[in-house]
Structures are given as structure tokens and as C-alpha cells.
Motif scaffolding. Structure first.
Motif, PDB file in Angstrom:
ATOM      1  N   CYS A   1       0.500  -0.791  -0.203  1.00 38.48           N
ATOM      2  CA  CYS A   1      -0.064  -0.285   0.309  1.00 38.48           C
ATOM      3  C   CYS A   1       0.836   1.477  -0.220  1.00 38.48           C
ATOM      4  CB  CYS A   1      -1.014   0.172   1.387  1.00 38.48           C
ATOM      5  SG  CYS A   1      -2.340   1.169   1.137  1.00 38.48           S
ATOM      6  N   GLU A   2       1.917   0.996   0.760  1.00 38.51           N
ATOM      7  CA  GLU A   2       2.702   1.995   0.968  1.00 38.51           C
ATOM      8  C   GLU A   2       3.290   2.268  -0.082  1.00 38.51           C
ATOM      9  OE1 GLU A   2       6.520   4.369   4.073  1.00 38.51           O
ATOM     10  OE2 GLU A   2       5.974   1.869   3.709  1.00 38.51           O
ATOM     11  N   LEU A   3       3.773   1.761  -0.941  1.00 43.36           N
ATOM     12  CA  LEU A   3       5.327   0.726  -2.326  1.00 43.36           C
ATOM     13  C   LEU A   3       3.778   2.175  -3.417  1.00 43.36           C
ATOM     14  CD1 LEU A   3       6.365  -1.813  -2.568  1.00 43.36           C
ATOM     15  CD2 LEU A   3       7.398   0.198  -1.803  1.00 43.36           C
ATOM     16  N   GLY A   4       2.888   1.727  -3.855  1.00 42.09           N
ATOM     17  CA  GLY A   4       1.876   2.434  -4.481  1.00 42.09           C
ATOM     18  C   GLY A   4       1.575   3.111  -4.358  1.00 42.09           C
ATOM     19  N   ARG A   5       1.205   4.291  -2.982  1.00 46.72           N
ATOM     20  CA  ARG A   5       1.666   5.985  -2.813  1.00 46.72           C
ATOM     21  C   ARG A   5       2.774   5.995  -3.017  1.00 46.72           C
ATOM     22  NH1 ARG A   5       3.163   8.292   1.150  1.00 46.72           N
ATOM     23  NH2 ARG A   5       3.796   6.594   2.744  1.00 46.72           N
ATOM     24  N   LEU A   6       3.894   5.672  -2.207  1.00 46.60           N
ATOM     25  CA  LEU A   6       5.266   6.415  -2.819  1.00 46.60           C
ATOM     26  C   LEU A   6       5.266   6.499  -5.480  1.00 46.60           C
ATOM     27  CD1 LEU A   6       7.364   4.967  -0.297  1.00 46.60           C
ATOM     28  CD2 LEU A   6       5.927   7.441  -0.306  1.00 46.60           C
ATOM     29  N   GLY A   7       5.116   5.678  -5.535  1.00 48.28           N
ATOM     30  CA  GLY A   7       4.928   5.601  -6.514  1.00 48.28           C
ATOM     31  C   GLY A   7       6.028   4.882  -7.295  1.00 48.28           C
ATOM     32  N   ILE A   8       6.134   3.634  -6.924  1.00 47.79           N
ATOM     33  CA  ILE A   8       5.950   2.098  -6.929  1.00 47.79           C
ATOM     34  C   ILE A   8       6.384   1.945  -8.294  1.00 47.79           C
ATOM     35  CG2 ILE A   8       7.458  -0.032  -7.419  1.00 47.79           C
ATOM     36  CD1 ILE A   8       7.821   3.395  -4.137  1.00 47.79           C
ATOM     37  N   LYS A   9       6.858   1.538  -9.539  1.00 42.39           N
ATOM     38  CA  LYS A   9       5.968   1.311 -11.103  1.00 42.39           C
ATOM     39  C   LYS A   9       5.468  -0.776 -10.793  1.00 42.39           C
ATOM     40  CE  LYS A   9       4.928   5.502 -12.789  1.00 42.39           C
ATOM     41  NZ  LYS A   9       3.869   5.935 -12.311  1.00 42.39           N
ATOM     42  N   SER A  10       6.410  -0.924 -10.826  1.00 43.98           N
ATOM     43  CA  SER A  10       6.224  -2.722 -10.087  1.00 43.98           C
ATOM     44  C   SER A  10       7.472  -3.289  -9.442  1.00 43.98           C
ATOM     45  CB  SER A  10       6.911  -2.946 -12.116  1.00 43.98           C
ATOM     46  OG  SER A  10       8.789  -2.604 -11.759  1.00 43.98           O
ATOM     47  N   ILE A  11       6.670  -4.955  -9.158  1.00 42.07           N
ATOM     48  CA  ILE A  11       7.511  -5.796  -8.905  1.00 42.07           C
ATOM     49  C   ILE A  11       8.209  -6.454  -9.242  1.00 42.07           C
ATOM     50  CG2 ILE A  11       7.662  -6.716  -6.439  1.00 42.07           C
ATOM     51  CD1 ILE A  11       5.943  -4.882  -5.509  1.00 42.07           C
TER      52      ILE A  11
ATOM     53  N   ALA B   1       2.969  -6.489 -11.743  1.00 40.92           N
ATOM     54  CA  ALA B   1       3.546  -7.799 -11.105  1.00 40.92           C
ATOM     55  C   ALA B   1       3.846  -8.307 -11.870  1.00 40.92           C
ATOM     56  CB  ALA B   1       2.664  -7.929  -9.628  1.00 40.92           C
ATOM     57  N   ALA B   2       4.945  -8.862 -11.880  1.00 38.99           N
ATOM     58  CA  ALA B   2       6.159 -10.145 -12.303  1.00 38.99           C
ATOM     59  C   ALA B   2       6.036 -10.963 -11.626  1.00 38.99           C
ATOM     60  CB  ALA B   2       6.403  -9.391 -13.431  1.00 38.99           C
ATOM     61  N   LEU B   3       6.444 -12.368 -11.587  1.00 34.16           N
ATOM     62  CA  LEU B   3       6.317 -13.531 -11.050  1.00 34.16           C
ATOM     63  C   LEU B   3       7.802 -14.233 -12.068  1.00 34.16           C
ATOM     64  CD1 LEU B   3       5.729 -15.029  -8.739  1.00 34.16           C
ATOM     65  CD2 LEU B   3       3.918 -16.111 -10.622  1.00 34.16           C
ATOM     66  N   THR B   4       8.712 -14.251 -11.051  1.00 31.46           N
ATOM     67  CA  THR B   4       9.833 -15.487 -11.832  1.00 31.46           C
ATOM     68  C   THR B   4      10.107 -16.775 -10.967  1.00 31.46           C
ATOM     69  OG1 THR B   4      11.088 -13.748 -13.193  1.00 31.46           O
ATOM     70  CG2 THR B   4      12.252 -15.730 -12.479  1.00 31.46           C
ATOM     71  N   THR B   5       9.552 -17.527 -11.866  1.00 30.50           N
ATOM     72  CA  THR B   5       9.441 -18.876 -10.722  1.00 30.50           C
ATOM     73  C   THR B   5      10.525 -20.274 -11.720  1.00 30.50           C
ATOM     74  OG1 THR B   5       7.601 -20.857 -10.459  1.00 30.50           O
ATOM     75  CG2 THR B   5       6.925 -19.123 -12.070  1.00 30.50           C
ATOM     76  N   ASN B   6       9.986 -22.117 -11.098  1.00 29.36           N
ATOM     77  CA  ASN B   6      10.756 -22.453 -11.710  1.00 29.36           C
ATOM     78  C   ASN B   6       9.810 -23.280 -12.127  1.00 29.36           C
ATOM     79  OD1 ASN B   6       9.981 -24.088  -9.813  1.00 29.36           O
ATOM     80  ND2 ASN B   6      12.130 -23.917  -8.533  1.00 29.36           N
ATOM     81  N   GLY B   7       7.901 -22.877 -11.906  1.00 29.46           N
ATOM     82  CA  GLY B   7       6.720 -23.059 -12.320  1.00 29.46           C
ATOM     83  C   GLY B   7       6.820 -24.581 -12.037  1.00 29.46           C
TER      84      GLY B   7
END
Length: 355
Positions: free
Chosen positions: A69-79, A107-113
Motif C-alpha cells: 500500500c505504501e509502495l503504491g502511494r510512493l510511486g513504485i511502478k512494478s515488482i 506485478a511479475a513472477l519469475t518461478t521454476n513453475g
């Protein structure tokens, strides 16, 4: 053509943030990497973060939710959720991705699946920009050798991805689905096999990337790996490209493997990104995990805003500006292209007005 610019950078699309930085203002990250899980279900031979010891720790969902919630308010665009462990081992990973989207963050995800089951897919596909699966062979036997896991995991991952593609198509979701293979001596003869599998099951892309030795990694069997001419392999892989599928061969990154010196003398990229480990620690750079000079703070003790504007981060950035020599950093650091771009802005060549 690499339409995703994976082999380049996209900082040039954030002109306002870059201008604020050029004017000496404090800017918040555009992009973050967060490790929800410290443990992993594979032990890949090339793992750069094996020195983190695969600790069985997980970010607390409630605290991370407050932080998002805080990151969104501060302007972080992607995780991007990845890190020192397998993110899908976090029992609330799907809810975390949903919460990220709810706070206006891509949001994005790097995983072994291996754990990418239908229930998780149904929850995260509508709210995820991309999912990239690390799959480092074209056969179950080689996959098992490199990932140091059961051979059955190979078929399970392919089945999981096939079902993910079906769900995406059935619902018209926009999430980009990709695979990634680290080019190693053990798998170089199987890259075309994997490209065929990826294309046939409906993936959007396959990335072929070079290995990069992490200075702290216990793994050193690939330390002397050399990427010479890959023209034949590149030509073979081009034949798999279609309107819907693309092989992204990171030739530009590989070409820098034997580069004698970097064209920049200081790391300038740290204000634009950050890394959070599974213990809630916020770091300036993932290459220096464990180095107190790069530890900004912990989200269980302070808010992200307090961490980002605090004295520890200011002292860290000052040390980086005055003392850190990028020649001693990781070969093909993921911030390399961004540093080249920022250095050119701070040190422009002659005749820049003749555009």
C-alpha cells in the motif's frame, strides 16, 4: 527484434523520474525485486544466490500488504517476485500478487513453475503483467541434472505451462508467458528442443541468456565459461519465430562478456530500483546481499519511506558514489545498460544538439 527490450533497458520511458534524479531530488524506485520465500524446491547448478543458504523464511503477508500500500502511494511502478527462493513456496503468493495489483503496481513472477497449479493460475493471470519460468534444458534428464531435482519435474512444468496458456486464451488475459534458459555447456545442444516445446505449447517467448558469476556464490564451475560466436545457434533459433512466438537470444549481453572495461566509472542505477529479501531487509543491490554497506533497513522496523529517506541509505549512496568501482562488480550486472544510459546523460558527448 526483442520487442520486450529484455536485452536492453526501459528507463528512457520514465523521463520525469530521470529528470528529477538529474536535478538532485530524492526519487523512489520505479522497479523492485521482492523475495517472498527464502527456500527453494530446486538446487540449480548455476544458482547465483546459493550463498543465502535457502533459509526457510517467508515474508509476513500482512506486513508486506501494508508495505505494498505504501509502495503504491510512493510511486513504485512494478515488482518482480523472485529472489533467493522459489516464490510459489510462499503459501499466500497468489494473494500477494492480487494485493500488488490492487495497489496500482504492476506485478511479475519469475518461478521454476513446478508449483504453478491451476488454482494459482486462475488467481494471478488477470492481475499479472508477465510470468517467466526458468527451465534450463530441453529434456527431462538434462533438466534434472542442472536443476538437481526429479526428472518428473520437467514434464510437470511443461504440463503446468500448457494449462496456463489454455486458461489465458480461454479468458483473453493479457499476461505475457515466457520461458528462460541460461546457456550452459550441458544444455547448449538442447536449446532448439526447448524452443520447439515453448512455441508448440503457446508460450510468448523463450529467452536465451548467458551465465553470470555472482562474486559471493558458492558455485564456481561456470566461472570460466566463454561466449564466443553463437551465430549458428542464433540462426537455428530464428527459424522458430512466428507472429505469436519469439526467441530472444541475448547476443548483446553475451558480447560484453569479454569487455575489458566498462564505459562508466560509477554505479548510478541504485536510486531507480531496490531489492527486498525474504527477511524484510531492503538492499541497494542484490550483488551485495549481506554487506552492511548496502543494507538500507528492514520493513519490520521502519516504513519503506523511512528506510528510503533515512541516513543509512544516504550513507550507502555516498559510499557507492565515492568508492565503488564498477569494474569489480558482477559481469553483466542487470543494471549495466541503465548505468550506460545514465552515465551518458551525466557525461554527454560533443555535439548533442545536432540530434
Amino acid at each position: 527484434m526483442d520487442k520486450y527490450r529484455i536485452d536492453s533497458h526501459k528507463l528512457g520511458f520514465h523521463v520525469g523520474r530521470v529528470n528529477d534524479w538529474l536535478e538532485g531530488q530524492t526519487v523512489y524506485p520505479i522497479y523492485m525485486e521482492i523475495s517472498p520465500s527464502g527456500t527453494c524446491n530446486h538446487r540449480c547448478t548455476y544458482c547465483a544466490l546459493d550463498f543465502m543458504e535457502y533459509q526457510r523464511r517467508f515474508l509476513e503477508t500482512d506486513r508486506l500488504g501494508d508495505c505494498l500500500c505504501e509502495l503504491g502511494r510512493l510511486g513504485i511502478k512494478s515488482i518482480m517476485y523472485a529472489g533467493e527462493g522459489e516464490p510459489l513456496l510462499h503459501p499466500q503468493m497468489a494473494e500477494i500478487v492480487q494485493d500488488t495489483w490492487n495497489n496500482g503496481i504492476h506485478a511479475a513472477l519469475t518461478t521454476n513453475g513446478v508449483l504453478l497449479n491451476e488454482q494459482i493460475v486462475e488467481t494471478i493471470l488477470p492481475v499479472t503483467e508477465w510470468i517467466k519460468v526458468s527451465i534450463n534444458a530441453g529434456t527431462a534428464a538434462t533438466y534434472s541434472q542442472i536443476h538437481r531435482c526429479r526428472e518428473q519435474d520437467f514434464d510437470k512444468v511443461i504440463a503446468n505451462l500448457s494449462r496456463t496458456v489454455e486458461i489465458k486464451r480461454d479468458h483473453g488475459y493479457k499476461c505475457t508467458l515466457g520461458m528462460q534458459i541460461v546457456l550452459l555447456p550441458e544444455n547448449q545442444e538442447e536449446v532448439t528442443l526447448l524452443a520447439g516445446i515453448a512455441r508448440d505449447i503457446g508460450m510468448d517467448y523463450l529467452v536465451v541468456k548467458p551465465y553470470s558469476q555472482h562474486p559471493q556464490s558458492k558455485t564456481d564451475q561456470y566461472r570460466s565459461i566463454h561466449y564466443g560466436s553463437n551465430q549458428r545457434l542464433m540462426e537455428q533459433l530464428e527459424s522458430f519465430n512466428t507472429e505469436q512466438f519469439q526467441v530472444i537470444f541475448r547476443a548483446h549481453t553475451m558480447s560484453k562478456w569479454d569487455e575489458k572495461t566498462k564505459p562508466y566509472h560509477r554505479c548510478m542505477a541504485l536510486p531507480f530500483w531496490s531489492y527486498m529479501d525474504a527477511g524484510g531487509n531492503v538492499w541497494g543491490c542484490s550483488m551485495f546481499l549481506g554487506d552492511e554497506r548496502f543494507l538500507y533497513g528492514n520493513i519490520y522496523e521502519e516504513s519503506f519511506e523511512q528506510i528510503w529517506t533515512g541516513s543509512r541509505r544516504a550513507e550507502s549512496l555516498q559510499w557507492v558514489e565515492q568508492c565503488l568501482d564498477p569494474e569489480n562488480c558482477r559481469v553483466n550486472c542487470r543494471m549495466d545498460e541503465i548505468n550506460r544510459y545514465l552515465w551518458s546523460l551525466r557525461h554527454p558527448p560533443a555535439h548533442v544538439n545536432f540530434i
